[in-house]
Design an enzyme around this catalytic site. Sequence first.
Site, mmCIF file in Angstrom:
data_model
loop_
_atom_site.group_PDB
_atom_site.id
_atom_site.type_symbol
_atom_site.label_atom_id
_atom_site.label_comp_id
_atom_site.label_asym_id
_atom_site.label_seq_id
_atom_site.Cartn_x
_atom_site.Cartn_y
_atom_site.Cartn_z
ATOM 1 N N ASN A 209 -7.277 -36.331 9.303
ATOM 2 C CA ASN A 209 -6.249 -35.662 8.942
ATOM 3 C C ASN A 209 -6.728 -34.289 8.487
ATOM 4 O O ASN A 209 -7.869 -34.151 8.571
ATOM 5 C CB ASN A 209 -5.713 -36.506 7.704
ATOM 6 C CG ASN A 209 -7.025 -36.567 6.701
ATOM 7 O OD1 ASN A 209 -7.627 -35.944 5.828
ATOM 8 N ND2 ASN A 209 -7.363 -38.051 6.378
ATOM 9 N N ASP A 277 -5.148 -44.611 6.418
ATOM 10 C CA ASP A 277 -4.878 -45.793 6.132
ATOM 11 C C ASP A 277 -5.107 -46.748 7.160
ATOM 12 O O ASP A 277 -5.142 -47.940 6.798
ATOM 13 C CB ASP A 277 -3.210 -45.568 6.021
ATOM 14 C CG ASP A 277 -2.850 -44.685 4.797
ATOM 15 O OD1 ASP A 277 -3.470 -44.986 3.681
ATOM 16 O OD2 ASP A 277 -1.767 -43.956 4.735
ATOM 17 N N LYS A 287 -15.210 -43.847 27.207
ATOM 18 C CA LYS A 287 -13.866 -42.953 26.915
ATOM 19 C C LYS A 287 -12.882 -43.476 27.880
ATOM 20 O O LYS A 287 -13.040 -43.995 29.025
ATOM 21 C CB LYS A 287 -14.563 -41.406 27.556
ATOM 22 C CG LYS A 287 -13.414 -40.475 27.331
ATOM 23 C CD LYS A 287 -13.750 -39.263 27.944
ATOM 24 C CE LYS A 287 -12.608 -38.373 28.083
ATOM 25 N NZ LYS A 287 -12.557 -37.156 28.788
ATOM 26 N N PRO A 305 -9.651 -50.610 4.318
ATOM 27 C CA PRO A 305 -9.628 -51.084 2.717
ATOM 28 C C PRO A 305 -9.120 -50.010 1.726
ATOM 29 O O PRO A 305 -9.648 -48.630 2.231
ATOM 30 C CB PRO A 305 -11.276 -51.346 2.564
ATOM 31 C CG PRO A 305 -11.888 -50.330 3.755
ATOM 32 C CD PRO A 305 -10.919 -50.533 4.852
ATOM 33 N N ASP A 306 -8.522 -50.205 0.892
ATOM 34 C CA ASP A 306 -8.086 -49.240 -0.032
ATOM 35 C C ASP A 306 -9.238 -49.244 -1.389
ATOM 36 O O ASP A 306 -9.304 -50.163 -2.069
ATOM 37 C CB ASP A 306 -6.778 -49.663 -0.638
ATOM 38 C CG ASP A 306 -6.105 -48.597 -1.628
ATOM 39 O OD1 ASP A 306 -7.047 -47.774 -2.330
ATOM 40 O OD2 ASP A 306 -5.058 -48.315 -1.558
ATOM 41 N N ILE A 307 -9.987 -48.399 -1.070
ATOM 42 C CA ILE A 307 -11.153 -48.114 -1.754
ATOM 43 C C ILE A 307 -10.779 -48.005 -3.436
ATOM 44 O O ILE A 307 -11.433 -48.690 -4.190
ATOM 45 C CB ILE A 307 -12.156 -46.959 -1.452
ATOM 46 C CG1 ILE A 307 -12.503 -46.902 0.047
ATOM 47 C CG2 ILE A 307 -13.418 -46.980 -2.156
ATOM 48 C CD1 ILE A 307 -12.911 -45.804 0.717
ATOM 49 N N PHE A 324 -6.193 -39.635 -6.342
ATOM 50 C CA PHE A 324 -5.570 -38.446 -6.126
ATOM 51 C C PHE A 324 -4.402 -39.102 -5.294
ATOM 52 O O PHE A 324 -4.299 -39.926 -4.808
ATOM 53 C CB PHE A 324 -6.159 -37.550 -5.127
ATOM 54 C CG PHE A 324 -7.205 -36.560 -5.669
ATOM 55 C CD1 PHE A 324 -8.280 -37.023 -6.475
ATOM 56 C CD2 PHE A 324 -7.060 -35.264 -5.875
ATOM 57 C CE1 PHE A 324 -8.865 -36.258 -7.447
ATOM 58 C CE2 PHE A 324 -7.427 -34.295 -6.831
ATOM 59 C CZ PHE A 324 -8.617 -34.749 -7.265
ATOM 60 N N LYS A 338 2.180 -44.681 -8.251
ATOM 61 C CA LYS A 338 0.557 -45.182 -7.274
ATOM 62 C C LYS A 338 -0.422 -45.456 -8.469
ATOM 63 O O LYS A 338 -1.151 -46.412 -8.461
ATOM 64 C CB LYS A 338 0.196 -43.881 -6.775
ATOM 65 C CG LYS A 338 -1.053 -43.842 -5.820
ATOM 66 C CD LYS A 338 -1.187 -42.930 -4.772
ATOM 67 C CE LYS A 338 -0.065 -42.911 -3.589
ATOM 68 N NZ LYS A 338 -0.349 -42.029 -2.716
ATOM 69 N N LYS A 342 -2.459 -48.953 -7.794
ATOM 70 C CA LYS A 342 -3.524 -48.801 -7.644
ATOM 71 C C LYS A 342 -4.573 -49.437 -8.657
ATOM 72 O O LYS A 342 -5.565 -50.036 -8.420
ATOM 73 C CB LYS A 342 -4.119 -47.428 -7.150
ATOM 74 C CG LYS A 342 -3.355 -46.932 -6.260
ATOM 75 C CD LYS A 342 -4.062 -46.864 -4.858
ATOM 76 C CE LYS A 342 -3.725 -45.926 -3.745
ATOM 77 N NZ LYS A 342 -4.289 -46.150 -2.649
HETATM 78 O O1 C5P Z 1 -2.466 -44.495 -1.084
HETATM 79 P P1 C5P Z 1 -2.898 -43.080 -0.895
HETATM 80 O O2 C5P Z 1 -3.812 -42.881 0.286
HETATM 81 O O3 C5P Z 1 -2.021 -42.222 -0.915
HETATM 82 O O4 C5P Z 1 -3.745 -42.952 -2.334
HETATM 83 C C1 C5P Z 1 -4.585 -41.964 -2.574
HETATM 84 C C2 C5P Z 1 -5.698 -42.244 -3.304
HETATM 85 O O5 C5P Z 1 -6.165 -43.354 -2.991
HETATM 86 C C3 C5P Z 1 -6.574 -41.133 -3.328
HETATM 87 O O6 C5P Z 1 -7.267 -41.035 -4.589
HETATM 88 C C4 C5P Z 1 -7.906 -41.941 -2.129
HETATM 89 O O7 C5P Z 1 -8.936 -41.237 -2.218
HETATM 90 C C5 C5P Z 1 -7.530 -43.138 -2.552
HETATM 91 N N1 C5P Z 1 -7.627 -44.072 -1.343
HETATM 92 C C6 C5P Z 1 -8.798 -44.882 -1.237
HETATM 93 N N2 C5P Z 1 -8.798 -45.757 -0.012
HETATM 94 C C7 C5P Z 1 -7.686 -45.879 0.693
HETATM 95 C C8 C5P Z 1 -6.538 -45.141 0.845
HETATM 96 C C9 C5P Z 1 -6.699 -43.991 -0.499
HETATM 97 O O8 C5P Z 1 -9.604 -44.715 -2.001
HETATM 98 N N3 C5P Z 1 -8.089 -46.532 1.893
#
Ligand code: C5P
Length: 398
Positions: A209, A277, A287, A305-307, A324, A338, A342
Amino acid sequence: MQPKRILLIVGGGISAYKIPQLIRLMRAEGLSVTPVLTQAGAQFTTTMTLSVLAGEPVHEALFDIGTEAEIGHIQLSRNADLVVVAPATADLMAKMAQGIANDLATTLLLATDKPVLIAPAMNVRMWDHPATRRNRETLARDGILSVGPDSGDMACGEYGPGRMAEPEAIVAAIRDALAPHPQPLAGRHAIVTSGPTHEPIDPVRYIANRSSGAQGTAIAAALRDLGARVNFVTGPASVAPPDGVNVIRVETARQMRDAVQAALPADIAVMAAAVADWHVTNESGLKMKKDGSGNPPALDMAENPDILRWLSNDASRPRLVVGFAAETHDVIAHATAKRLRKGCDWIVANDVSPATGIMGGTENAVTLITEAGPEEWPRMDKDKVAARLAARIAEALE
Ligand code: C5P
């Protein structure tokens, strides 16, 4: 008490005419001023004026590398409490950013171990030029302090940012730079994630991104400035990481999660990374090639994983977790939702629609969302956003 010593480097710009007034104000503050006049600066103000007002000789000699005089001059920049560059021309800023030392002023700037404050002044187009923008970013990252420029009519007939800050504002910035800096986060440990992640498709391709990592980098530096020990977990960002923090480089979201986990426990987590995501589950070891059928290959993907969410709900949760939210519409509603989804304490929300120029730019306009609700901050440099956020974090942990 000994008066504070300022080494004042006077660059070559029309605003050098304000320097005699600046010196008067500095002396009135009880500061001692040692002027250094560049060759270009001497076109706009005189040695005599500066030395009479400063009550000290002006240094301006070019010198031979290796002579005793040079070593004496280097000592000048060490004896000072603060080095001030006013006006800081585009040329001086470029040399500072590159570490060029080809005259007395630039040698002193490279040799000093003291804080440096610049008061930029130049034509508006020069100020806006990508080269100057890059140099500004580099200098800010190097910890160079700055004041101004102001916007307004310019001597060259144009209008915009580029006028040197007024002497009163420069003196205020000097006072600030000399003030002892409290370290309210001393003894605290912060983890900051930053930058994009790269999710490989094959050995040469990846999903990514547009995040530059600029805001996360500024936050890590701001927390460091307040005394925190910082573990900076960064994806492949386009800006260099700050000095004085522990840098952990990762590529993928899964590596980022592992790095955050390994850095725990912490008091503070600021998750500024733009984490992808999804990752590709059928990543190819070789390749990928077009097969002639005209059909693109199918990419199988799985969620990363959503950290932030994991950390916010983990047993090892830091006391303050900040996430963020980069949105392109309904920013506050999305970010408020959010925060709850979260489970973090705060969300820093920003509008990253292309028209805002925020993604990859030097400025940011954010809304801080806490339990108490949204708080809109004015548009400002990412460094200023970072400093304000770090100060709020320090307050919250008191
Ligand atoms: O869900 P979204 O990506 O919009 O959320 C943004 C926030 O979640 C940011 O703080 C980003 O660093 C964190 N995040 C994360 N791991 C992910 C996706 C987002 O820590 N896989």
